[in-house]
Design an enzyme around this catalytic site. Structure first.
Site, PDB file in Angstrom:
ATOM      1  N   GLU A  83      29.098  30.729  46.052  1.00  0.00           N
ATOM      2  CA  GLU A  83      30.348  31.144  45.384  1.00  0.00           C
ATOM      3  C   GLU A  83      31.448  30.331  46.058  1.00  0.00           C
ATOM      4  O   GLU A  83      31.998  30.728  47.078  1.00  0.00           O
ATOM      5  CB  GLU A  83      30.522  32.645  45.594  1.00  0.00           C
ATOM      6  CG  GLU A  83      31.198  33.332  44.454  1.00  0.00           C
ATOM      7  CD  GLU A  83      32.666  33.452  44.715  1.00  0.00           C
ATOM      8  OE1 GLU A  83      33.389  32.535  44.270  1.00  0.00           O
ATOM      9  OE2 GLU A  83      33.083  34.418  45.334  1.00  0.00           O
ATOM     10  N   CYS A 119      39.590  33.000  45.207  1.00  0.00           N
ATOM     11  CA  CYS A 119      38.917  31.871  44.569  1.00  0.00           C
ATOM     12  C   CYS A 119      39.211  31.878  43.072  1.00  0.00           C
ATOM     13  O   CYS A 119      39.084  30.857  42.404  1.00  0.00           O
ATOM     14  CB  CYS A 119      37.426  31.858  44.861  1.00  0.00           C
ATOM     15  SG  CYS A 119      36.630  33.387  44.518  1.00  0.00           S
TER      16      CYS A 119
HETATM   17  C1  UN1 Z   1      37.053  35.760  45.714  1.00  0.00           C
HETATM   18  O1  UN1 Z   1      38.209  35.364  45.637  1.00  0.00           O
HETATM   19  O2  UN1 Z   1      36.243  35.251  46.526  1.00  0.00           O
HETATM   20  O3  UN1 Z   1      37.951  38.505  40.517  1.00  0.00           O
HETATM   21  C2  UN1 Z   1      36.538  36.914  44.936  1.00  0.00           C
HETATM   22  C3  UN1 Z   1      38.610  38.652  41.563  1.00  0.00           C
HETATM   23  C4  UN1 Z   1      38.049  39.556  42.631  1.00  0.00           C
HETATM   24  C5  UN1 Z   1      37.058  38.829  43.458  1.00  0.00           C
HETATM   25  C6  UN1 Z   1      37.534  37.514  43.991  1.00  0.00           C
HETATM   26  N1  UN1 Z   1      37.428  40.691  41.998  1.00  0.00           N
HETATM   27  O4  UN1 Z   1      39.693  38.122  41.741  1.00  0.00           O
END
Ligand code: UN1
Length: 519
Positions: A274, A308
């Site tokens: 990820e 992310c």
């Molecule tokens: C991340 O930034 O690693 O969809 C995960 C989202 C959150 C998860 C982000 N539920 O922004």
């Protein structure tokens, strides 16, 4: 820029929070990296990004700690795998009860250690609870397909078994929830989990580990949760090369993810990646700006642009470009920057001095390329690592626009037709999240079609960040291809076995093959 005022951590401590978690050096014996009595390899610090002060010294896990944690996970996995899946679900249910009880405390710790505003700190712990509940239900739903055998008196089906030990390396920005996505699903699948959290968020990891390890021990399953705290790359590299770790889940940059994937593949292990995103919002000519403005504000400025899934690129139809930028600039000017524990704050600090340096470098680069800052662009004087929410007119081709900078910078560009907008959306290496704002069904469907967004997440009339746990989460291309959390992401944490049972008195072969000594 003037410095922001922040609540001193000592004030929080006097309220009993840190003392209750036995942190902040009150009890140095409680802070060793592998949760053991004696540190093996020196210390590293946990820092409060809003104040720049050290919260705690953490004992670094040694190679000996590593061996002990992995070996106990191997043994625990054997015991756990023999437990019926619903009983594994019961352990996660008990953990979810404890997380509900401890949510305010854990949320505040997230705010103190990584600088999330209060609501987002609470959201982080809620995401853990949500995935725990999902995992509890899942524990009674594992099923394999039964298929039609071509042979008479044969039954053909698939079943799923645990992998053994799952390693989880997480980033600072979701210091607990992303571990929970992996750990709770891995656990109900029958695996022990060894966690190496970000060295920027060891206290959150320790607090979570205390809770889950206590519940595991009470359930007669000590060792199913392992923790390795270290600020050195060595332990992560060891995990990547360790054949005892059947699956290694990694969250972080694409550059590191690539090396992790290569090391794990070299031993024919499995990795679940990820990695970086570079997420765009497309604003079609018929978009409802009442929805667009708050969605972009949350996507680009929320979590200080350190998700992310954060919105990094804004692709606006030329007819709405100026009005939307003006509207966003007005909204950005009203964003309260400051202490994440203050209920009025919308924008907390970046995680550390390095992150602030990357923000400054990106601003310098985009300006040098000819970018025009519509709002922001500056950092605030210390203490703490605060920056302004920043909106820039930019060009899609510039290298700075094409890479992920973990900061609240939004690059805006205009387009003429839907095809061009989709091409811009897809014209980056990363492929995590994307969204379009439109009421036109053909535009929305074009975006969702096979020739539309190439991302793992494609939203209509809502932003790029803040996904629920229900669907599988992850992205394509340099984002790494992994899927975690909801839907059938559990399949990554199990091995599939195809089974054929012949309950007849003959031995027919598949594909009509004859192989007999008799004729
Ligand atoms: C991340 O930034 O690693 O969809 C995960 C989202 C959150 C998860 C982000 N539920 O922004």
């Amino acid at each position: 820029m003037p410095a922001v005022r922040t609540t001193p951590v000592a004030a929080v401590d006097s309220a009993g929070l840190l003392a209750e978690l036995r942190l902040a050096g009150n009890n140095p014996g409680a802070l060793y990296g592998a949760d053991v009595e004696a540190p093996g390899a020196g210390h590293f610090s946990s820092e409060n990004p809003a104040g720049g002060n050290v919260l705690a010294e953490i004992g670094r896990a040694s190679i000996y700690d590593y061996e002990r944690v992995i070996e106990s996970a191997v043994q625990a996995a054997a015991r756990l795998g023999a437990l019926p899946a619903p009983a594994r679900g019961e352990l996660v249910r008990r953990i979810a009860v404890r997380l509900r009880e401890q949510k305010p405390l854990l949320a505040m710790l997230v705010s103190i250690e990584v600088g999330k505003i209060r609501s987002e700190g609470a959201g982080e712990i809620q995401e853990m609870i949500d995935i725990a509940d999902f995992a509890v239900g899942l524990a009674r739903q594992f099923g394999g397909r039964t298929l039609a055998s071509e042979r008479p008196s044969h039954r053909l089906f698939e079943q799923w078994h645990p992998l053994g030990v799952v390693g989880v390396i997480t980033a600072f920005n979701f210091p607990a929830a992303v571990w929970a996505w992996n750990a709770f699903i891995a656990l109900v699948c029958g695996n022990a989990v060894v966690w190496k959290p970000s060295p920027k968020a060891p206290l959150v990891a320790l607090a979570v580990h205390r809770i889950v390890a206590a519940e595991a021990a009470a359930a007669g399953m000590p060792g199913v949760f392992g923790l390795l705290l270290s600020d050195e790359a060595l332990l992560g590299q060891r995990m990547a090369g360790d054949t005892r770790i059947a699956l290694l889940s990694f969250t972080g940059s694409s550059a590191v993810g690539k090396t992790v994937a290569q090391s794990v593949a070299a031993r024919m292990g499995r990795s679940l990646l990820e990695c970086s995103g570079n997420n765009a919002v497309i604003v079609a000519p018929d978009a409802d700006l009442e929805l667009v403005a708050p969605a972009v504000l949350f996507g680009a400025v929320g979590t200080a642009g350190q998700r992310c899934t954060s919105t990094r690129r804004l692709i606006v139809h030329e007819t709405l470009y100026e009005p939307l930028l003006a509207r966003l600039a007005r909204a950005y000017a009203r964003v309260r920057i400051g202490d994440p524990l203050d209920a009025a704050t919308l924008l907390g600090p970046l995680i550390d001095a390095h992150a602030r340096d990357l923000f400054r470098a990106a601003i310098a680069e985009v300006c040098a390329a000819g970018g025009e800052i519509v709002f922001g662009g500056r950092h605030l004087d210390g203490p703490g690592y605060f920056v302004q929410p920043t909106l820039v007119r930019a060009h899609a081709d510039w290298p700075v626009v094409r890479r992920e900078t973990f900061a609240p910078i939004l690059y805006a560009m205009s387009y003429r037709d839907t095809e061009e907008a989709i091409a811009l959306n897809n014209a980056v290496e990363q492929g995590l999240s994307s969204s379009i704002f439109t009421r036109d069904i053909a535009t929305a469907e074009a975006f969702l079609s096979a020739r539309g967004s190439d991302c793992g997440i494609a939203n209509v009339n809502c932003g790029t960040s803040g996904a629920e746990i229900g669907a599988a989460f992850g992205g394509e291309k340099a984002t790494g291809g992994g899927r975690e959390a909801g839907s059938d992401a559990w399949k990554s944490y199990m091995r599939r076995q195809a089974v054929t049972i012949n309950w007849g008195r003959e031995l027919p072969l598949a594909q009509g093959v004859h192989f007999s000594l008799d004729d």
